[in-house]
Scaffold this motif. Structure first.
Motif, PDB file in Angstrom:
ATOM      1  N   LYS A   1       0.878  -1.141   0.068  1.00 57.02           N
ATOM      2  CA  LYS A   1       0.020  -0.231   0.050  1.00 57.02           C
ATOM      3  C   LYS A   1       1.076   1.152   0.002  1.00 57.02           C
ATOM      4  N   LEU A   2       0.730   1.840  -1.169  1.00 58.38           N
ATOM      5  CA  LEU A   2       1.670   3.158  -1.271  1.00 58.38           C
ATOM      6  C   LEU A   2       0.826   4.412  -0.673  1.00 58.38           C
ATOM      7  N   GLY A   3       1.571   5.156   0.060  1.00 59.45           N
ATOM      8  CA  GLY A   3       1.100   6.320   0.469  1.00 59.45           C
ATOM      9  C   GLY A   3       0.988   7.522  -0.676  1.00 59.45           C
ATOM     10  N   ASP A   4       0.125   8.522  -0.255  1.00 63.83           N
ATOM     11  CA  ASP A   4      -0.038   9.493  -1.323  1.00 63.83           C
ATOM     12  C   ASP A   4       1.312   9.844  -1.930  1.00 63.83           C
ATOM     13  N   HIS A   5       2.252  10.036  -1.145  1.00 62.67           N
ATOM     14  CA  HIS A   5       3.424  10.676  -1.502  1.00 62.67           C
ATOM     15  C   HIS A   5       4.303   9.685  -2.526  1.00 62.67           C
ATOM     16  N   ASP A   6       3.898   8.522  -2.670  1.00 61.79           N
ATOM     17  CA  ASP A   6       4.434   7.477  -3.484  1.00 61.79           C
ATOM     18  C   ASP A   6       3.710   7.185  -4.702  1.00 61.79           C
ATOM     19  N   ARG A   7       2.642   7.553  -4.991  1.00 64.07           N
ATOM     20  CA  ARG A   7       1.476   7.152  -5.971  1.00 64.07           C
ATOM     21  C   ARG A   7       2.324   7.314  -7.454  1.00 64.07           C
ATOM     22  N   ALA A   8       3.169   8.425  -7.405  1.00 67.00           N
ATOM     23  CA  ALA A   8       3.790   8.688  -8.977  1.00 67.00           C
ATOM     24  C   ALA A   8       4.813   7.918  -8.871  1.00 67.00           C
ATOM     25  N   ARG A   9       5.324   7.004  -7.984  1.00 65.43           N
ATOM     26  CA  ARG A   9       6.416   6.079  -8.140  1.00 65.43           C
ATOM     27  C   ARG A   9       5.925   4.558  -8.319  1.00 65.43           C
TER      28      ARG A   9
ATOM     29  N   LEU B   1      11.157   0.263   4.183  1.00 64.71           N
ATOM     30  CA  LEU B   1       9.927   0.740   3.114  1.00 64.71           C
ATOM     31  C   LEU B   1       9.590   2.374   3.513  1.00 64.71           C
ATOM     32  N   HIS B   2       9.261   3.047   2.687  1.00 64.85           N
ATOM     33  CA  HIS B   2       8.794   4.516   3.152  1.00 64.85           C
ATOM     34  C   HIS B   2       7.731   4.399   4.347  1.00 64.85           C
ATOM     35  N   ALA B   3       7.819   5.247   5.120  1.00 64.89           N
ATOM     36  CA  ALA B   3       7.015   5.362   6.484  1.00 64.89           C
ATOM     37  C   ALA B   3       5.476   5.299   5.992  1.00 64.89           C
ATOM     38  N   THR B   4       5.126   5.852   4.865  1.00 62.96           N
ATOM     39  CA  THR B   4       3.746   5.919   4.583  1.00 62.96           C
ATOM     40  C   THR B   4       3.299   4.600   3.914  1.00 62.96           C
ATOM     41  N   THR B   5       3.971   3.691   3.619  1.00 65.88           N
ATOM     42  CA  THR B   5       4.038   2.494   3.042  1.00 65.88           C
ATOM     43  C   THR B   5       3.878   1.365   3.741  1.00 65.88           C
ATOM     44  N   THR B   6       2.874   0.456   3.576  1.00 67.71           N
ATOM     45  CA  THR B   6       2.664  -0.684   4.410  1.00 67.71           C
ATOM     46  C   THR B   6       2.695  -1.911   3.486  1.00 67.71           C
TER      47      THR B   6
ATOM     48  N   SER C   1      -4.102   2.661  -8.118  1.00 63.65           N
ATOM     49  CA  SER C   1      -3.027   3.852  -8.186  1.00 63.65           C
ATOM     50  C   SER C   1      -2.579   3.933  -6.733  1.00 63.65           C
ATOM     51  N   ASP C   2      -2.776   3.125  -5.693  1.00 67.78           N
ATOM     52  CA  ASP C   2      -1.963   3.195  -4.523  1.00 67.78           C
ATOM     53  C   ASP C   2      -1.705   1.758  -3.955  1.00 67.78           C
ATOM     54  N   THR C   3      -1.909   0.648  -4.667  1.00 68.96           N
ATOM     55  CA  THR C   3      -1.580  -0.535  -4.317  1.00 68.96           C
ATOM     56  C   THR C   3      -1.064  -1.391  -5.361  1.00 68.96           C
ATOM     57  N   ILE C   4      -0.036  -2.493  -4.798  1.00 72.66           N
ATOM     58  CA  ILE C   4       0.668  -3.342  -5.773  1.00 72.66           C
ATOM     59  C   ILE C   4       0.262  -4.756  -5.123  1.00 72.66           C
TER      60      ILE C   4
END
Length: 499
Positions: A58-66, A106-111, A86-89
């Motif tokens: 689960k990508l945080g909003d900050h990581d959606r572009a990536r 992982l990024h702090a906003t990512t789970t 748009s925000d999960t893989i």
């Protein structure tokens, strides 16, 4: 779950992961290529997936572009990408790779979480249901002359054929029974045809249905009322309008072919039971064509050897790996990503239309005038994710000129599907709703062959079962996409014929 620093730390793990993830999954893929011997129905000779799990990142909003970078990273490491939003893989990993994923930063906003923690256990449980429904189907088929319900009695939508998955042979037999049962009945014309052959020599087959025009049929208006149709509703300048449904590009997505045939069967039954129905009007206005299984080689291999096989079975010059991802091989904005190995589940081939199947279907879509038809709609059925998407898939910077109309129709389709079975579907542009590579079927249909109403549908579910949808959900899934396709046909009728 762990989360610190940046997602780029995952790229650091590439120094570690290939030795484990790459070797373990590549060796398993090697085994897929050489598997041989007898099989026993659905489960015999099947490759096992012990120790594997499916993770949702689960990508945080900050990581959606990536998102694209993360997807490519997993693919380069041998991971099997199941689904993206748009925000999960969703990615399938073996036990070693799963542990490494957890241990790396992982990024702090990512789970990250395992939503299918034991893949083989899920497959085993679904196989029990498959064996039960398959046995029941065979008994009913063998006893059909003893007052038992015949799966190939197509005079009712309640045939048990729609309650289980089938071999290529039985799917094609069903299509031929459609011709036998309905061709010539009440003005209906049902035909079968071949568009080519696969690498392994299987026939690529399709079925078309239309209702011969008359001067007294009823027609829809923009208000939902009816008006008199003054003649050849399905004909414009001597050219029949065609509505094409394709499914089965990926071998493991079994619910697509089942749903495609359910749609055509349901449409014909509704039209023949009531000549004044909307179904009859639509069948007079369009030739409906279904190509239920564009990848019979991969589908058969998924049934008999490797449940999660995705690609076709074409030789691609690799000693250990086979297959092309058909939905990355269409000739619009296609490009060859040098970093993608032939072993990758998303390998696009060395050139556009290298795959036998996409070449044959691409020719069919691009040469309707040779058959006296103009294809107005193309819908490509997949699973999973519960999405209904319009072009473009290759890039959100390339926006279709018809985007507003495509979105309006797509929203209506999603509502019709939700109303039918209560399951929510999301509509939007493919590149925004899910990660897609260049060479997508709907991009080719819209961008090259000028099929205005081009869509890709991701059927059930949203991840509980993924590709292993149990047989009890086949009919509800098919029923709701049928409602959606009927809505789309009515929308096109109002937009292009009624006015």
């Amino acid at each position: 779950m762990r989360g610190v620093n940046s997602l780029t730390a995952l790229f650091f793990s590439s120094m570690i992961l290939p030795a484990s993830l790459g070797s373990s999954q590549a060796s398993r893929r090697d085994a897929q290529v050489v598997l041989s011997g007898t099989t026993d129905g659905v489960t015999g000779g099947q490759e096992r997936y012990d120790g594997e799990s499916v993770w949702r990142v689960k990508l945080g909003d900050h990581d959606r572009a990536r998102r694209e970078e993360v997807v490519q990273m997993f693919e380069s490491l041998g991971g099997d990408i199941w689904h993206t939003t748009s925000d999960t893989i969703d990615v399938r990993l073996d036990s070693t790779s799963s542990q490494l994923l957890m241990d790396n930063q992982l990024h702090a906003t990512t789970t990250i979480e395992p939503f299918i923690p034991d893949l083989q256990s899920l497959i085993d449980s679904i196989n029990v249901d498959l064996e039960s429904t398959s046995t029941s189907f065979k008994k009913k088929n063998n006893n059909r002359n003893k007052n038992k319900q015949d799966p190939f009695n197509l005079t009712t939508i309640d045939t048990p054929f729609h309650d289980t998955y089938h071999s290529v042979e039985d799917l094609y037999k069903f299509g031929d029974k459609l011709v036998e049962t309905f061709d010539g009945k009440d003005g209906v014309v049902v035909t079968s045809f071949e568009i080519g052959e696969t690498f392994e020599g299987k026939k690529l087959r399709g079925w078309s249905a239309k209702l011969q025009s008359n001067s007294s049929g009823s027609a829809m208006s923009t208000s939902g009322r009816t008006r008199t149709d003054r003649g050849g509703g399905g004909v414009t300048d001597g050219i029949e309008r065609e509505f094409v449904v394709q499914s089965g590009q990926h071998g493991r997505e079994w619910v697509g072919p089942s749903s495609a045939f359910y749609f055509l069967h349901s449409l014909i039954l509704a039209a023949t039971s009531d000549p004044s129905s909307e179904a009859a009007l639509l069948l007079r206005s369009f030739t409906f064509t279904v190509v239920p299984l564009i990848n019979p080689d991969g589908y058969t291999y998924s049934r008999e050897h490797s449940r999660l096989w995705r690609k076709n079975r074409q030789q691609v010059g690799s000693k250990s790996c086979l297959g092309i991802d058909l939905n990355s091989n269409w000739g619009y904005k296609w490009r060859y990503p040098k970093a993608v190995s032939p072993c990758s589940e998303s390998y696009p081939g060395k050139e556009a239309f290298e795959a036998y199947e996409t070449k044959a279907m691409g020719y069919y879509l691009g040469n309707g005038t040779e058959r006296g038809t103009k294809i107005r709609a193309f819908v490509d059925l997949h699973s999973y994710g519960q999405l209904f998407m319009f072009p473009f898939a290759h890039s959100c910077e390339d926006y279709p000129s018809d985007a507003e109309m495509l979105m309006e129709a797509g929203l209506g389709v999603a509502k019709a599907m939700r109303t039918k079975q209560g399951e929510g579907y999301e509509a939007g542009q493919a590149c925004d709703l899910t990660y897609r590579a260049p060479g997508d079927a709907i991009d080719f249909a819209y961008g090259v062959t000028d099929i205005r109403w081009s869509y890709s549908a991701e059927l059930r579910d949203t991840g509980t079962y993924g590709f292993m949808l149990p047989p009890s959900l086949i009919r509800p899934t098919a029923d709701e996409i049928t409602a959606g396709l009927m809505y789309l046909a009515k929308f096109i009728y109002v937009a292009e014929i009624a006015n």
